[in-house]
Every structure is written in structure tokens, then in C-alpha cells.
Design a protein around this motif. Structure first.
Motif, PDB file in Angstrom:
ATOM      1  N   TYR A  18       0.261   5.489   0.549  1.00 17.11           N
ATOM      2  CA  TYR A  18      -0.572   6.478   0.772  1.00 17.11           C
ATOM      3  C   TYR A  18      -0.144   7.992   0.403  1.00 17.11           C
ATOM      4  N   GLU A  30      -3.385   0.799  -3.419  1.00 16.69           N
ATOM      5  CA  GLU A  30      -3.048  -0.648  -3.172  1.00 16.69           C
ATOM      6  C   GLU A  30      -2.622  -1.383  -4.385  1.00 16.69           C
ATOM      7  N   THR A  42       0.831  -1.337  -0.228  1.00 14.37           N
ATOM      8  CA  THR A  42      -0.088  -0.140  -0.171  1.00 14.37           C
ATOM      9  C   THR A  42       0.938   1.371   0.096  1.00 14.37           C
ATOM     10  N   LYS A  94      -5.532   5.914  -0.372  1.00 12.80           N
ATOM     11  CA  LYS A  94      -4.927   4.699  -0.340  1.00 12.80           C
ATOM     12  C   LYS A  94      -4.720   4.131  -1.636  1.00 12.80           C
TER      13      LYS A  94
END
Length: 444
Positions: free
Chosen positions: A105, A112, A103, A110
Motif C-alpha cells: 500500500y 498486488e 500486497t 493498492k
């Protein structure tokens, strides 16, 4: 959340800027070398670019991922998946090599990481969830060259551009698995692709800038072929030949090149250098300097000139100064920085140009410069087929003084071929300006 797509018509390439409005952080996805537009938008919107990422090692344009790291001193994220021999090399110290289900940020946004091989072994996609907006479900997928609107990424570039034997079938089978792996994602997921119509990275890309996974499940052929063998055959057949510069792009993007820096070109009087005339084919055939090659500066400029560039040799461009400056910048986006000068258009030679109806079909010396697929669908019996991208180096089985009728499908590539033939010393060329499509049916 802030979201903006940047689309370059010459590259048929999409890159993205996303930003978290709560923290003021922003990230670029799949940047080109010239970072000006991203920086301008970020400044206007009050964001600070803190990260950048890309989906794979590109083959069709020079990546700006290293430029972002160097010029903005931010963290960059690239794939750590795939074959080590084909992986990123000589990356900046702030590089993060990400893998499946890692992940990232950007403030409260977010991303993935999904490993989605097929186009290339290391290809990844980024599944975005706007947690800052209060959501716990994904909104969209930055799919790179995995899923396009109406098509998917081709698996054969490593074999065709870099001569990695056997990689096409391996990639096609990986793509089959990657498609199946995303079928369970919700239909409402938006698809934010890396390319649109006109890109050679697929064979049937749509012109719509984005889609949804649900729409693609219904309308994209790749989601509707359930047999692996049929999928592989469909994906690998009839892919367009990649321009020669693709091999150079893989090298540049794997190992890096100098940072982007605009440069000026000045008038040239060197008639020994190969020169490309940027005017329309109509203007070119109205009069041009003998031996110059016509590549009109339009949306297809890169796909055409990419066949003829030698990254170790200088070239001249022909056209007005403003157009030349634009073309120089466009060439920098594929890492070519060897435009040594420019020349103003001349009218020292008039090239013969006939309408196809004037052909009798009995002409002895006919050169068909279409691609293999077009040739196989029909051609003149006496014609010799050499695709236009090979004309600079291929053996041409005519005498220099033979009267050669040269044609393509519609007249664009034959115009390019005319200049190449002149450059190689052929003296009696007739451009069939309307091409094969306009020949009388009795001749086909």
C-alpha cells in the motif's frame, strides 16, 4: 491518485512515480540511479517518497533501488521469487522480499504482486487499484519487462549474457505460462511497460509509451499464439545480440555498487587510453585522431558503446565539454564511472570514404560488420563477417597494410569499425559509407 512516467531515451527505459493525494505518500517503480527527477517532481507535487519497488533484476541499466533506500531511507520492495542463486544479494535492511499475491500500500493505493517469470525467473508485475479514488477494480499493470507495447520480454539474456546454459528455453516456457495467466484480467487494464522502442530487451517494442491489455490481446503476437512450441520458437528466434555490458549490469544489480554521485572530468593528454569520439559519423570522417572510436552521442549511444566498455579500465571521451558531461552522466546510468578525461576533437587524419556505387564487387579484402541475421539474408561472396561488437578482441584475418573495405547495413557501424581497425593498427581502411543497402543489386 498521482501518476507520472519518466522516460530515458538513452536507456529506452520507463520508470514511474505514483502518489496518494490523500496521504501525501509516493512510490517509485523501477528507479534509475540518478533520483533527481523523482525527488523534484515529488517536491513540486507535495509528496513524500516513502517506498520504491522494482520488477526484476535488470540487465540493461544500473538500478537505483539501493540508492533510494540509502538516500531517502524508505522501504523498498523487490522480488522474493525465482532461483535463489539468481536472487537479490546484499540488500539494505529495509528491503521487503515480496511474492505472488502479496500486497503493498502507498497510502490508499493498492499494489498486488504478480509473479510473471519468463524474462527472468524472479520477474514480478504490480497490479494497481486506486482505492483512495473509490475504486475496487484494478486500473493498470506495471509490467516491467514482461509485457511491452507490441512485444514481450526476451528470455535469453541469462544464457547469452551470463552463460546460464539451457535457461532460454526454460524462460520461454515460463513466459508462455505468464501470458496465459494474465489473459483473464479485464481488457481495460492499462499496461505500463519498463521499456519502449530501441531497447534490446525485446525485438519489436513499440514506441507508444503505454497500452491496454485488451489492445495487446488483439495486436501483440504473444497473446495470439496458442501452441507452446510455436510460442517458444517465435520468442527465442532472431533476438538481437545483447551488448557486452549486460553481463556487468546483472552483476551490479544483483549485488549492488556504490551510490550514484556526479563527478567531473577534465582535459586529458593521455593518448594511451582508448578514446571514444562522440561526434556524428560525418564529422568523424571529416577528420579525427587516428585510433579513436566513433560512438555518436545520440539515442543509440548506450547500445553501441556498451559493446566496448571494460569496467576495469579508464577511457577518454572526445567532444565539446557540455556533450562530454552529458555522456558521463549517461554512462553512470549503466554503472560505468571510469571516464578519466576528455579531449577536444582533432583533425589529424582524413579517412577514405567512398560511395558504395564506386565498388566493383571484385575487392579482395571486404569486412562485413553486420550481425548474423543480416549476414544470413545476403552478403558479398568474398566478404569476411565479424559483427562490429566483436572487433576489439576478434582475430581479423587481414594484414595490417591491406586495403580493407568495411561496410555494415547503412554506414553507422562501419564508421565505428573504422576507428577500431585503426586502433588495432590497420592502416588502409575504406569506409563504405552507405553500406550494404546501397550496393548495386548486381553485387549482392
Amino acid at each position: 491518485m498521482f501518476f507520472k512516467q519518466f522516460y530515458d531515451n538513452h536507456l529506452s527505459q520507463a520508470s514511474y512515480l505514483i502518489g496518494c493525494q490523500r496521504t501525501g505518500e509516493a512510490m517509485i517503480i523501477d528507479p534509475i540511479r540518478d533520483l533527481t527527477k523523482y525527488m523534484t517532481v515529488a517536491d513540486d507535487e507535495g509528496f513524500t517518497i516513502t517506498k520504491a519497488a522494482e520488477t526484476h533484476i535488470h540487465a540493461d541499466f544500473a538500478s537505483g533501488i539501493r540508492d533510494v533506500a540509502d538516500k531517502l531511507d524508505v522501504s523498498i520492495y523487490v522480488s522474493g521469487e525465482g532461483d535463489d542463486d539468481l536472487s537479490y544479494k546484499k540488500m539494505p535492511k529495509q528491503t521487503h522480499f515480496v511474492r505472488h499475491q502479496d500486497t503493498i500500500y502507498v497510502g490508499n493505493i493498492k499494489l498486488e504482486v504478480l509473479h510473471t517469470p519468463g524474462h527472468t525467473p524472479e520477474s514480478i508485475s504490480f497490479l494497481l487499484t486506486d482505492e483512495g479514488g473509490g475504486s475496487n477494480i484494478p486500473m493498470g499493470l506495471f509490467s516491467g519487462d514482461f509485457i511491452f507495447v507490441g512485444d514481450i520480454g526476451r528470455p535469453d539474456l541469462l544464457e547469452k549474457a551470463v552463460q546460464m546454459k539451457g535457461s532460454t528455453e526454460i524462460g520461454a516456457k515460463q513466459m508462455y505460462q505468464s501470458i496465459n495467466n494474465v489473459k483473464d484480467l479485464p481488457d481495460y487494464i492499462q499496461i505500463w511497460p519498463g521499456h519502449g522502442a530501441g531497447s534490446p530487451c525485446g525485438k519489436a517494442l513499440g514506441a507508444v509509451p503505454m497500452s491496454t491489455l485488451g489492445y495487446e490481446k488483439i495486436n501483440n503476437w504473444a497473446f495470439n499464439v496458442t501452441d507452446e512450441a510455436t510460442f517458444v520458437e517465435t520468442l527465442t528466434s532472431n533476438q538481437p545480440a545483447p551488448p557486452h555490458h549486460f553481463a556487468q549490469m546483472k552483476q551490479i544489480n544483483q549485488f549492488g555498487m556504490s551510490m550514484y554521485q556526479p563527478y567531473n572530468v577534465y582535459p586529458s593528454s593521455n593518448n594511451e587510453r582508448i578514446a571514444f569520439d562522440l561526434r556524428s559519423k560525418e564529422a568523424f570522417h571529416g577528420g579525427h585522431t587516428q585510433g579513436t572510436i566513433n560512438i555518436p552521442y545520440n539515442h543509440n549511444f548506450i547500445n553501441q558503446i556498451g559493446w566496448y566498455l571494460d569496467y576495469d579500465k579508464d577511457i577518454d571521451l572526445i567532444g565539446d565539454k557540455a556533450t562530454v558531461e552529458e555522456a558521463v552522466h549517461t554512462l553512470q546510468l549503466i554503472g560505468f564511472e571510469n571516464v578519466a578525461g576528455y579531449r577536444l576533437p582533432q583533425t589529424t587524419i582524413m579517412t577514405s570514404s567512398i560511395h558504395s556505387a564506386d565498388m566493383t564487387g571484385k575487392e579482395t579484402h571486404v569486412l562485413d560488420v553486420r550481425n548474423d541475421e543480416e549476414w544470413n539474408q545476403g552478403h558479398l561472396e568474398q566478404a569476411v563477417n565479424i559483427p562490429h561488437g566483436k572487433l576489439l578482441s576478434a582475430e581479423i584475418p587481414f594484414d595490417k597494410n591491406d586495403k580493407i573495405y568495411v561496410h555494415c547495413q547503412s554506414g553507422v557501424r562501419s564508421s565505428i569499425a573504422t576507428g577500431i581497425l585503426e586502433y588495432r593498427g590497420f592502416t588502409n581502411i575504406v569506409n563504405v559509407r552507405e553500406g550494404y543497402q546501397d550496393l548495386p543489386s548486381s553485387l549482392k
